[in-house]
Design a protein around this motif. Structure first.
Motif, short mmCIF file in Angstrom:
data_model
loop_
_atom_site.label_atom_id
_atom_site.label_comp_id
_atom_site.label_asym_id
_atom_site.label_seq_id
_atom_site.Cartn_x
_atom_site.Cartn_y
_atom_site.Cartn_z
N CYS A 204 0.95 -1.18 -0.03
CA CYS A 204 0.00 -0.09 0.09
C CYS A 204 0.91 1.25 -0.09
N ASP A 205 1.78 1.25 0.78
CA ASP A 205 2.80 2.40 1.02
C ASP A 205 3.43 2.67 -0.41
N GLY B 33 2.21 2.15 -3.13
CA GLY B 33 1.43 2.46 -4.50
C GLY B 33 1.02 1.25 -5.04
N ILE C 182 -1.60 -0.68 -4.73
CA ILE C 182 -2.91 -0.92 -3.84
C ILE C 182 -3.81 -2.10 -3.98
N LYS D 189 -6.82 1.98 4.93
CA LYS D 189 -5.99 2.64 4.28
C LYS D 189 -5.93 2.48 2.79
N CYS D 190 -5.80 1.15 2.21
CA CYS D 190 -6.02 1.08 0.86
C CYS D 190 -7.17 1.90 0.16
N SER E 232 -6.32 5.56 -0.21
CA SER E 232 -5.32 5.55 -1.13
C SER E 232 -5.98 5.82 -2.54
N LYS E 233 -7.12 4.91 -2.58
CA LYS E 233 -7.90 5.02 -4.11
C LYS E 233 -8.92 6.26 -3.82
N THR F 40 0.33 10.08 -9.47
CA THR F 40 -1.07 10.20 -8.61
C THR F 40 -1.42 11.73 -8.80
N HIS G 164 -2.45 15.06 -7.35
CA HIS G 164 -1.95 15.87 -6.34
C HIS G 164 -2.60 17.29 -6.06
#
Length: 441
Positions: free
Chosen positions: A91-92, A94, A96, A125-126, A129-130, A313, A315
């Motif tokens: 996950c960290d 990327g 995911i 957490k995943c 990230s999405k 990603t 931002h």
């Protein structure tokens, strides 16, 4: 029982009970309640040893049998802990979908399992990230509910940290601060994730700064700055540098901001934290813009724009970079170029629903339209910006935009102009400088 941690012993007793197909209620009696049995199984400390011995008797087991089980269970938990660490690492970095796929094998894990809270947290957490906020909140809520099973893992504090991040990205800044404060309060200093407290504090600084609560943010920055060398995570350290530069700029300490920013950029060169490097160059560009040093501002902002190509990603803060580019080229008289940057900022701001940054892009686009003599178009941008500022509770920005709107209506509709004027124009005119531009640059 000697040689066994309470958490480890509890998991062993839970397994014995499950193997015998017994519910908590099947074992409970007047001497031991279901709640006490649950506490023992979850490894809650301070349970009387007599209760543990009584539970073992009720289960028809003894110390020797428990110790025989220990070796296999301990190895299984150790393997599971490593697997979950690997999933979080995916996950960290990327990956995911890979992380989510690996989590799927734990779908049937009992909520009584000592690592259940960690599994829910990692799913949350995943999803963060999405950008799947609702799914993330459901998983994180479960993680908080079960976090007592793994107190020293700091899952509760980590979960509140994620809820703060979700609130920020859904434009609920005050709620982001509330969740982050909860994370700070529940952080276990002797537990795992030792850098989490710094993450929470630096996130709070960011939320306060976006709400223009500069004094509070500066106090926190000053406190954590004293121990910045203890921050081992490069991404986190660079974020702290960016926040300090931003707050120094907002408090008119330009030379110190440049000094700190330059130091941060030197450190950044030794990392591949492209998002934070971009943010730091953007912060430096903003300082130079405030100083009206357009040449150095262009160097910084141009680097930030080009660095964005290395970031796959989306931002949110990059929207602010594009807006500052718009201001830069307006000041240089390159209005077509300014328009392109502002247009891009607005498009990305709307797509990401990044209201905090979209407000500024809309407002500066309105300024550009006024400069081009298109007051009717300017009014549309200002009106949209005011609506968003009102929704986000950003009063200072709202007042700054109302001033612009009144100015625009002065040439379009005298009746509306007089209405706006009676409400705020004279109050805002008393302000000695343009608060919005100061917030942006």
């Amino acid at each position: 029982m000697k040689g066994l941690h309470t958490k480890e012993l509890g998991e062993l007793l839970r397994r014995i009970r499950k193997e015998k197909s017994l519910r908590l209620e099947d074992i409970a009696d007047q001497n031991i309640s279901p709640a006490t049995i649950s506490n023992i199984e979850r490894g809650v400390p301070h349970v009387l040893s007599g209760k543990i011995e009584y539970l073992m008797e009720k289960l028809g087991t003894d110390e020797d049998e428990v110790k025989r089980l220990k070796a296999g269970v301990a190895e299984e938990l150790k393997q599971l802990e490593l697997d979950l660490l690997a999933i979080e690492s995916f996950c960290d970095v990327g990956e995911i979908e890979e992380a989510i796929e690996k989590l799927n094998k734990y779908d049937s894990m009992s909520t009584e399992h000592p690592f259940a809270a960690i599994v829910y947290f990692l799913r949350g957490k995943c999803y963060v990230s999405k950008g799947e906020w609702e799914k993330a909140k459901r998983e994180i809520s479960s993680a908080i509910r079960l976090s007592g099973n793994c107190h020293t893992e700091n899952i509760e504090a980590s979960s509140y940290c994620l809820l703060g991040i979700i609130s920020f990205f859904t434009n609920e800044l005050n709620q982001a601060i509330q969740f982050t404060d909860k994370g700070i309060q529940t952080f276990v200093p002797e537990g795992k994730r030792s850098q989490l407290l710094d993450v929470l504090i630096i996130n709070k600084i960011s939320y306060l700064e976006n709400l223009n609560r500069v004094g509070e943010a500066f106090t926190l920055v000053s406190e954590i700055w004293e121990r910045k060398e203890e921050i081992r995570k490069p991404e986190l350290l660079l974020h702290l540098y960016q926040q300090r530069v931003t707050l120094l700029r907002k408090t008119d300490h330009y030379e110190e901001a440049i000094e700190i920013g330059t130091e941060g950029l030197e450190r950044a060169r030794m990392t591949s934290e492209y998002i934070r490097i971009l943010d730091l160059w953007d912060a430096m560009g903003s300082v130079y813009l405030r100083m009206d040093d357009l040449e150095n501002a262009e160097v910084c902002l141009d680097f930030a724009v080009k660095l964005k190509k290395k970031i796959n990603t989306r931002h949110h803060l990059y929207i602010a970079t594009l807006t500052r580019c718009g201001i830069l080229y307006m000041r240089k008289g390159e209005l077509e170029r300014a328009h392109l940057f502002l247009e891009d900022a607005i498009v990305q701001g709307r797509e990401l629903k990044a209201d905090v940054y979209l407000i500024d892009a809309l407002t500066i686009m309105g300024d550009l339209k006024v400069r081009l003599g298109n007051n009717n178009e300017a009014i549309l941008y200002y009106q949209e910006a005011i609506q968003i500022a009102e929704k986000c509770g950003l009063k200072k920005k709202k007042h700054a935009i109302l001033y612009r709107l009144a100015n625009s209506y002065q040439h379009v509709d005298q009746k509306v102009f007089q209405h706006l004027l009676s409400n705020m124009f004279e109050v805002y005119r008393e302000m000695r400088e343009d608060g919005l531009i100061r917030d942006i640059i």
